[in-house]
Design an enzyme around this catalytic site. Sequence first.
Site, PDB file in Angstrom:
ATOM      1  N   MET A  64     -11.997   4.792  -0.963  1.00 54.24           N
ATOM      2  CA  MET A  64     -12.853   5.278   0.227  1.00 54.24           C
ATOM      3  C   MET A  64     -13.708   6.385   0.345  1.00 54.24           C
ATOM      4  O   MET A  64     -12.716   7.379   0.929  1.00 54.24           O
ATOM      5  CB  MET A  64     -11.649   5.130   1.462  1.00 54.24           C
ATOM      6  CG  MET A  64     -11.418   3.281   1.561  1.00 54.24           C
ATOM      7  SD  MET A  64     -10.180   3.570   3.155  1.00 54.24           S
ATOM      8  CE  MET A  64      -8.571   3.789   1.764  1.00 54.24           C
TER       9      MET A  64
ATOM     10  N   ASP B 191      -5.004   3.966  -1.774  1.00 53.91           N
ATOM     11  CA  ASP B 191      -6.042   4.159  -1.105  1.00 53.91           C
ATOM     12  C   ASP B 191      -6.239   5.908  -1.311  1.00 53.91           C
ATOM     13  O   ASP B 191      -5.621   6.451  -1.328  1.00 53.91           O
ATOM     14  CB  ASP B 191      -5.783   4.314   0.181  1.00 53.91           C
ATOM     15  CG  ASP B 191      -4.877   2.492   0.899  1.00 53.91           C
ATOM     16  OD1 ASP B 191      -6.347   1.602   0.696  1.00 53.91           O
ATOM     17  OD2 ASP B 191      -4.493   2.589   1.387  1.00 53.91           O
TER      18      ASP B 191
ATOM     19  N   MET C 115     -12.462  -5.634   4.461  1.00 50.89           N
ATOM     20  CA  MET C 115     -11.663  -4.679   5.266  1.00 50.89           C
ATOM     21  C   MET C 115     -10.632  -5.881   6.628  1.00 50.89           C
ATOM     22  O   MET C 115     -11.789  -6.453   7.156  1.00 50.89           O
ATOM     23  CB  MET C 115     -11.894  -3.114   5.335  1.00 50.89           C
ATOM     24  CG  MET C 115     -12.368  -2.533   4.108  1.00 50.89           C
ATOM     25  SD  MET C 115     -10.470  -2.539   3.806  1.00 50.89           S
ATOM     26  CE  MET C 115      -9.385  -1.606   4.570  1.00 50.89           C
TER      27      MET C 115
ATOM     28  N   MET D 176      -8.798   8.295  -0.343  1.00 46.54           N
ATOM     29  CA  MET D 176      -9.722   8.765   1.047  1.00 46.54           C
ATOM     30  C   MET D 176     -10.157  10.507   0.239  1.00 46.54           C
ATOM     31  O   MET D 176      -9.286  11.127   0.398  1.00 46.54           O
ATOM     32  CB  MET D 176      -8.996   8.795   1.798  1.00 46.54           C
ATOM     33  CG  MET D 176      -8.397   7.204   2.470  1.00 46.54           C
ATOM     34  SD  MET D 176      -7.179   7.183   3.636  1.00 46.54           S
ATOM     35  CE  MET D 176      -6.753   5.687   3.832  1.00 46.54           C
TER      36      MET D 176
ATOM     37  N   SER E 174       0.738  -1.235  -0.119  1.00 50.56           N
ATOM     38  CA  SER E 174       0.096  -0.043  -0.111  1.00 50.56           C
ATOM     39  C   SER E 174       1.011   1.480  -0.066  1.00 50.56           C
ATOM     40  O   SER E 174       1.913   1.439   0.799  1.00 50.56           O
ATOM     41  CB  SER E 174      -1.203   0.216   1.281  1.00 50.56           C
ATOM     42  OG  SER E 174      -1.218   1.276   1.228  1.00 50.56           O
TER      43      SER E 174
ATOM     44  N   ASP F  33      -6.852  -6.149   4.212  1.00 49.18           N
ATOM     45  CA  ASP F  33      -5.938  -4.787   3.863  1.00 49.18           C
ATOM     46  C   ASP F  33      -6.303  -4.643   4.937  1.00 49.18           C
ATOM     47  O   ASP F  33      -7.528  -4.585   5.602  1.00 49.18           O
ATOM     48  CB  ASP F  33      -7.111  -4.448   2.742  1.00 49.18           C
ATOM     49  CG  ASP F  33      -6.570  -2.783   2.706  1.00 49.18           C
ATOM     50  OD1 ASP F  33      -5.477  -2.260   3.368  1.00 49.18           O
ATOM     51  OD2 ASP F  33      -6.847  -1.536   2.125  1.00 49.18           O
TER      52      ASP F  33
ATOM     53  N   HIS G 136      -7.677   1.612  -4.217  1.00 47.18           N
ATOM     54  CA  HIS G 136      -8.801   1.352  -2.800  1.00 47.18           C
ATOM     55  C   HIS G 136      -9.609   2.852  -3.025  1.00 47.18           C
ATOM     56  O   HIS G 136      -9.134   3.770  -2.490  1.00 47.18           O
ATOM     57  CB  HIS G 136      -8.755   0.869  -1.896  1.00 47.18           C
ATOM     58  CG  HIS G 136      -8.943   0.798  -1.212  1.00 47.18           C
ATOM     59  ND1 HIS G 136      -8.760  -0.178   0.054  1.00 47.18           N
ATOM     60  CD2 HIS G 136     -10.750   0.835  -0.777  1.00 47.18           C
ATOM     61  CE1 HIS G 136      -9.676   0.072   1.257  1.00 47.18           C
ATOM     62  NE2 HIS G 136     -11.532   0.408   0.858  1.00 47.18           N
TER      63      HIS G 136
ATOM     64  N   HIS H  86      -1.107  -1.167  -3.752  1.00 48.73           N
ATOM     65  CA  HIS H  86      -2.104  -0.463  -3.942  1.00 48.73           C
ATOM     66  C   HIS H  86      -2.199   1.148  -3.596  1.00 48.73           C
ATOM     67  O   HIS H  86      -1.415   1.507  -3.029  1.00 48.73           O
ATOM     68  CB  HIS H  86      -2.692  -1.125  -2.275  1.00 48.73           C
ATOM     69  CG  HIS H  86      -3.710  -1.552  -1.988  1.00 48.73           C
ATOM     70  ND1 HIS H  86      -4.851  -2.022  -2.223  1.00 48.73           N
ATOM     71  CD2 HIS H  86      -4.597  -0.728  -1.211  1.00 48.73           C
ATOM     72  CE1 HIS H  86      -5.640  -1.470  -1.713  1.00 48.73           C
ATOM     73  NE2 HIS H  86      -5.713  -0.680  -0.807  1.00 48.73           N
TER      74      HIS H  86
HETATM   75  C1  DX5 Z   1      -6.396   1.759   5.130  1.00 51.95           C
HETATM   76  C2  DX5 Z   1      -5.756   1.302   4.188  1.00 51.95           C
HETATM   77  C3  DX5 Z   1      -5.149   0.305   4.188  1.00 51.95           C
HETATM   78  C4  DX5 Z   1      -3.644   0.887   4.429  1.00 51.95           C
HETATM   79  C5  DX5 Z   1      -3.022  -0.408   5.025  1.00 51.95           C
HETATM   80  O1  DX5 Z   1      -7.922   1.778   4.717  1.00 51.95           O
HETATM   81  O2  DX5 Z   1      -7.250   0.634   3.347  1.00 51.95           O
HETATM   82  O3  DX5 Z   1      -4.775   0.093   2.709  1.00 51.95           O
HETATM   83  O4  DX5 Z   1      -3.012   1.788   3.787  1.00 51.95           O
HETATM   84  O5  DX5 Z   1      -2.131  -0.266   5.607  1.00 51.95           O
HETATM   85  P1  DX5 Z   1      -1.529  -0.841   6.706  1.00 51.95           P
HETATM   86  O6  DX5 Z   1      -0.506  -2.556   6.381  1.00 51.95           O
HETATM   87  O7  DX5 Z   1      -0.426  -0.222   7.386  1.00 51.95           O
HETATM   88  O8  DX5 Z   1      -2.070  -1.531   7.597  1.00 51.95           O
HETATM   89 ZN    ZN Z   2      -7.171  -0.296   0.803  1.00 54.00          ZN
END
Ligand code: DX5
Ligand code: ZN
Length: 342
Positions: free
Chosen positions: A178, A145, A246, A147, A118, A284, A176, A143
Amino acid sequence: MNDSTSAHRAGLFRHIKIAFVETPVAQCTLRLGDGEHLRMGGSVLQCLNLIPGTGDNSRLINNDRPDGHFFLRLGLSSLAQSFPHEVIVTRKIQHFSQAYRVLTEARTRNNPIIVNPSVLACNFAKLEEDCTRIEKAGADWLHLDIMDGHFVDNISFGPPIVETISRFATRPLDTHLMISRPDHYYKRFTPFVHNVTMHVETEVDIAGTLRGIRGEGCTAGLAISPPTPFEKVLPFLDQIDLLLVMTVHPGFGGQTFMPETMEKVHRARQLREERNLKFHIEVDGGINQATAQTAREAGANVFVAGTSIFHAIDPAKTMAELRGAETTGDDIDTQRRERQTK
Ligand code: DX5
Ligand code: ZN
C-alpha cells in the site's frame, strides 16, 4: 554464468532453506517451505533462508565443476555459531526447489481455500513467536501489509521486518504494497517473499511493474480499493497471479467488511472463467467467519484476516471456519469478551 542463468537460479533458490548439519558438511537437510523435510543425513543445527544477492549470506555459485556439483558459499554473520564456509550440495537441490513450487501449487489445487493471516494484527513484541503460533495453527500463507504513510494514512513496516519474517516463516509470504511507488520499491521485497501485490490506483507503469515483479521470481498481484471501478483492473487480468479485492478502505486493520465490494469478486470470477485465466481472488479487510462465507460464495479463494485470527482464542478453529467448517458461534466478539474476563 550469464545474467539470465543467474537470475533464473536466484529465483529457484528463493524459498529454499538450507539447514546446516554438524559434520560432514556435504550432508545437509533441505527444509521445504511447506514444513516438509527431506533428509540427506545429519542433524539440523540451524536454518537459513538463502537470499540471493544480499550481503549477510552472500554466496557464489560455481557451476563449472565437471562432477556436477556446485558450491554455495555462505557468509557467517547471520549464523548463531560457526559453520564451515563452504557447503557442497548436488544439483538435486535445484530439483527440490522446483518441487517446492509444485508443492505450493498442488496445495492450492487440492485445497482451493487459502487462509492468509495478516501479520499487521500480531503482537510485534513477539513477532516470531506469534507468527509461528499462527503457522502451527494452520495458516496457508502469511500476509504482510506494507504502508508508506502516503498511499494510505498509516505507516506499518518495511523491508528489514519482511526480511526478518522470511528468516523464520515456513509459509509463502504474500506482500501487499500500500505504497505510492511500488515500481521503485518492489525489488526491496522480492528477495524475501513469494507474492508481491501492488495497487491499481498507483500512478506508475502497472504492466511494467507487474512484469518486473514476475521477473524477480515472485508472483504478481494487483489490488483494487473499494471506491475504484472494476474496469481499472480489466487490462491487467491476464498479467496477474492474484487479484486482491479490498473489502475495506486500505490502511488499518480491524475495520468493518464492505459487502458492496462483492460485486467485484463476482465479476472477477466470471471473467476468470470466461477468459480461462488462473489468478487467485483474494479478499482483505474485516474477514471473519461470517464475511468469509459471503466472500466464498461470491468467488473468493484467498482470505486475508488479521484481527479474527491473531486475536482468536482458538486460531485453528477460526481458520477452519474461514475455510467453510461450520461455525459454532465463537465469533470474534465472543472471543474478545472471553479474553477480557480471563
Ligand atoms: C488493511 C490491510 C489488511 C488488514 C486486515 O489495509 O490490508 O490486511 O490487516 O485486517 P483485519 O482482518 O483486522 O480487517
Ligand atoms: Zn492487506
